[in-house]
Design a protein around this motif. Structure first.
Motif, PDB file in Angstrom:
ATOM      1  N   VAL A   1      -0.022   9.590   6.622  1.00 32.63           N
ATOM      2  CA  VAL A   1      -1.303   9.321   5.969  1.00 32.63           C
ATOM      3  C   VAL A   1      -1.098   8.543   4.673  1.00 32.63           C
ATOM      4  O   VAL A   1      -1.705   7.479   4.463  1.00 32.63           O
ATOM      5  N   TRP A   2      -0.257   9.068   3.782  1.00 33.68           N
ATOM      6  CA  TRP A   2      -0.152   8.409   2.478  1.00 33.68           C
ATOM      7  C   TRP A   2       0.620   7.097   2.545  1.00 33.68           C
ATOM      8  O   TRP A   2       0.334   6.166   1.776  1.00 33.68           O
ATOM      9  N   ARG A   3       1.558   6.973   3.473  1.00 35.67           N
ATOM     10  CA  ARG A   3       2.263   5.699   3.592  1.00 35.67           C
ATOM     11  C   ARG A   3       1.347   4.598   4.129  1.00 35.67           C
ATOM     12  O   ARG A   3       1.519   3.427   3.782  1.00 35.67           O
ATOM     13  N   GLU A   4       0.369   4.957   4.948  1.00 32.93           N
ATOM     14  CA  GLU A   4      -0.608   3.966   5.393  1.00 32.93           C
ATOM     15  C   GLU A   4      -1.491   3.532   4.225  1.00 32.93           C
ATOM     16  O   GLU A   4      -1.802   2.345   4.085  1.00 32.93           O
ATOM     17  N   ARG A   5      -1.903   4.486   3.401  1.00 37.40           N
ATOM     18  CA  ARG A   5      -2.676   4.133   2.213  1.00 37.40           C
ATOM     19  C   ARG A   5      -1.850   3.247   1.278  1.00 37.40           C
ATOM     20  O   ARG A   5      -2.364   2.283   0.699  1.00 37.40           O
ATOM     21  N   GLU A   6      -0.584   3.589   1.143  1.00 35.93           N
ATOM     22  CA  GLU A   6       0.321   2.795   0.317  1.00 35.93           C
ATOM     23  C   GLU A   6       0.425   1.371   0.843  1.00 35.93           C
ATOM     24  O   GLU A   6       0.400   0.395   0.075  1.00 35.93           O
ATOM     25  N   ARG A   7       0.549   1.228   2.165  1.00 36.87           N
ATOM     26  CA  ARG A   7       0.666  -0.095   2.784  1.00 36.87           C
ATOM     27  C   ARG A   7      -0.601  -0.919   2.566  1.00 36.87           C
ATOM     28  O   ARG A   7      -0.529  -2.097   2.188  1.00 36.87           O
ATOM     29  N   ARG A   8      -1.767  -0.295   2.813  1.00 33.98           N
ATOM     30  CA  ARG A   8      -3.027  -1.022   2.633  1.00 33.98           C
ATOM     31  C   ARG A   8      -3.211  -1.438   1.178  1.00 33.98           C
ATOM     32  O   ARG A   8      -3.720  -2.526   0.886  1.00 33.98           O
ATOM     33  N   HIS A   9      -2.817  -0.565   0.276  1.00 33.49           N
ATOM     34  CA  HIS A   9      -2.931  -0.883  -1.151  1.00 33.49           C
ATOM     35  C   HIS A   9      -2.085  -2.104  -1.499  1.00 33.49           C
ATOM     36  O   HIS A   9      -2.549  -3.015  -2.193  1.00 33.49           O
ATOM     37  N   ALA A  10      -0.844  -2.123  -1.040  1.00 37.35           N
ATOM     38  CA  ALA A  10       0.042  -3.241  -1.349  1.00 37.35           C
ATOM     39  C   ALA A  10      -0.515  -4.549  -0.802  1.00 37.35           C
ATOM     40  O   ALA A  10      -0.446  -5.594  -1.469  1.00 37.35           O
ATOM     41  N   GLU A  11      -1.090  -4.510   0.394  1.00 36.57           N
ATOM     42  CA  GLU A  11      -1.673  -5.719   0.977  1.00 36.57           C
ATOM     43  C   GLU A  11      -2.863  -6.198   0.154  1.00 36.57           C
ATOM     44  O   GLU A  11      -3.010  -7.400  -0.116  1.00 36.57           O
ATOM     45  N   ARG A  12      -3.717  -5.260  -0.224  1.00 37.52           N
ATOM     46  CA  ARG A  12      -4.901  -5.630  -1.012  1.00 37.52           C
ATOM     47  C   ARG A  12      -4.490  -6.159  -2.376  1.00 37.52           C
ATOM     48  O   ARG A  12      -5.022  -7.167  -2.849  1.00 37.52           O
ATOM     49  N   ALA A  13      -3.544  -5.498  -3.031  1.00 41.38           N
ATOM     50  CA  ALA A  13      -3.089  -5.931  -4.349  1.00 41.38           C
ATOM     51  C   ALA A  13      -2.463  -7.323  -4.279  1.00 41.38           C
ATOM     52  O   ALA A  13      -2.692  -8.167  -5.152  1.00 41.38           O
ATOM     53  N   ALA A  14      -1.678  -7.576  -3.243  1.00 50.69           N
ATOM     54  CA  ALA A  14      -1.053  -8.886  -3.085  1.00 50.69           C
ATOM     55  C   ALA A  14      -2.107  -9.972  -2.900  1.00 50.69           C
ATOM     56  O   ALA A  14      -1.979 -11.083  -3.429  1.00 50.69           O
ATOM     57  N   ALA A  15      -3.172  -9.657  -2.145  1.00 53.00           N
ATOM     58  CA  ALA A  15      -4.242 -10.634  -1.938  1.00 53.00           C
ATOM     59  C   ALA A  15      -4.986 -10.917  -3.244  1.00 53.00           C
ATOM     60  O   ALA A  15      -5.382 -12.053  -3.508  1.00 53.00           O
ATOM     61  N   LEU A  16      -5.172  -9.886  -4.062  1.00 49.49           N
ATOM     62  CA  LEU A  16      -5.908 -10.045  -5.316  1.00 49.49           C
ATOM     63  C   LEU A  16      -5.100 -10.771  -6.387  1.00 49.49           C
ATOM     64  O   LEU A  16      -5.671 -11.432  -7.255  1.00 49.49           O
ATOM     65  N   THR A  17      -3.790 -10.634  -6.342  1.00 50.49           N
ATOM     66  CA  THR A  17      -2.948 -11.176  -7.406  1.00 50.49           C
ATOM     67  C   THR A  17      -2.077 -12.336  -6.965  1.00 50.49           C
ATOM     68  O   THR A  17      -1.342 -12.897  -7.787  1.00 50.49           O
ATOM     69  N   GLY A  18      -2.161 -12.702  -5.696  1.00 53.40           N
ATOM     70  CA  GLY A  18      -1.253 -13.710  -5.154  1.00 53.40           C
ATOM     71  C   GLY A  18      -1.310 -15.035  -5.887  1.00 53.40           C
ATOM     72  O   GLY A  18      -0.269 -15.634  -6.197  1.00 53.40           O
TER      73      GLY A  18
END
Length: 292
Positions: free
Chosen positions: A14-31
């Motif tokens: 559960v938490w590793r999926e949340r971690e993965r989605r967070h990293a993807e979203r953060a990368a898109a916002l800051t890329g």
């Protein structure tokens, strides 16, 4: 100390999926910002969130679960700053964190709660940015690469002909000496909780600042919500500023006109509505920390 029995325990999947989605979203916002940094380029609108707030894009990539959440199977976090090992896994060390940042947590709570308790003021029209260049010479403006849309004389005339009521200390402190006495209030750091109001664009952008200052007690999803809102607000801040941002692909909000004022006030109200649940959630984090 929080009672581990009362904590929410998240299984690794559960938490590793949340971690993965967070990293993807953060990368898109800051890329784009990360790419500009690699090229040594700057952007006068978007880079504000990394220069004024001083946190590099990569700082947002790391996900945290927030206070009161135990991560099962997260042994790699046991050595992270402000984390502790408890029965069942690893969690944010709320008691240790607040012992080191109690003054910051209390200030954040007081400002957030007081701001939520006030009605938004929608008649400032972004004139804080205009007051920051009042009676300046061309070499003194903060964004030297952007021309003033109305020129220096036209910009001064807008400031001189309007009521100036900026309630945000961190905007007011950049007013030029000639603009300081024009402001109807003289906000200070000490009276921040007594002055902040939800219609203020800078108070809304500062939700990101509070989220970072409270990290890692703030859930990663909430942090990115605050960051994304701050980015949207910053765009309006500069569109309504005296600077000509057309070279950046942005249309001006002409706050010197009745139509522009109405456009700005509508956007203010929408941002205040978006900010309210985030402000409430951050206040809740503060309360949880202070109970630890």
């Amino acid at each position: 100390m929080l009672d581990p029995v009362l904590d929410l325990v998240l299984d690794p999947d559960v938490w590793r999926e949340r971690e993965r989605r967070h990293a993807e979203r953060a990368a898109a916002l800051t890329g784009r910002a990360a790419e500009r940094r690699a090229r040594g380029e700057a952007h006068p609108v978007e880079d504000f969130l990394y220069t004024y707030y001083s946190w590099a894009p990569g700082k947002l990539l790391r996900w945290h679960p927030g206070v009161g959440v135990v991560l099962a199977g997260a042994d790699e976090r046991a050595g992270w700053a402000n984390y502790e090992t408890v029965p069942g896994g690893v969690r944010v060390d709320a008691a240790g964190l607040v012992s080191r940042r109690r003054a910051t947590v209390r200030l954040a709570r007081d400002v957030l709660v007081a701001t939520r308790g006030r009605a938004p003021q929608l008649a400032c029209f972004g004139l804080h940015e205009w007051a920051m260049v009042h009676r300046t010479r061309p070499e003194e403006v903060r964004h030297a690469g952007l021309p003033l849309r109305l020129g220096h004389e036209g910009t001064d005339a807008v400031v001189d002909s309007h009521r100036i009521r900026c309630t945000h200390h961190d905007a007011f402190r950049f007013f030029t000496p000639t603009a300081v006495p024009l402001n109807e209030v003289q906000p200070t750091r000490q009276d921040q909780a007594a002055q902040e109001q939800p219609g203020c664009l800078h108070a809304t952008m500062d939700l990101y600042r509070w989220a970072m200052k409270l990290s890692p007690a703030v859930p990663g999803e909430l942090l990115l919500d605050c960051f994304e809102l701050a980015g949207d607000v910053r765009v309006l801040d500069m569109r309504a500023s005296p600077y000509d941002v057309s070279s950046l692909g942005l249309d001006p909000v002409r706050i010197e006109t009745a139509e522009g004022k109405a456009q700005y006030a509508r956007a203010q109200r929408e941002f205040a509505q978006r900010a309210d649940p985030l402000r409430a959630a951050l206040a809740g984090v503060c309360e949880a920390l202070l109970r630890a």
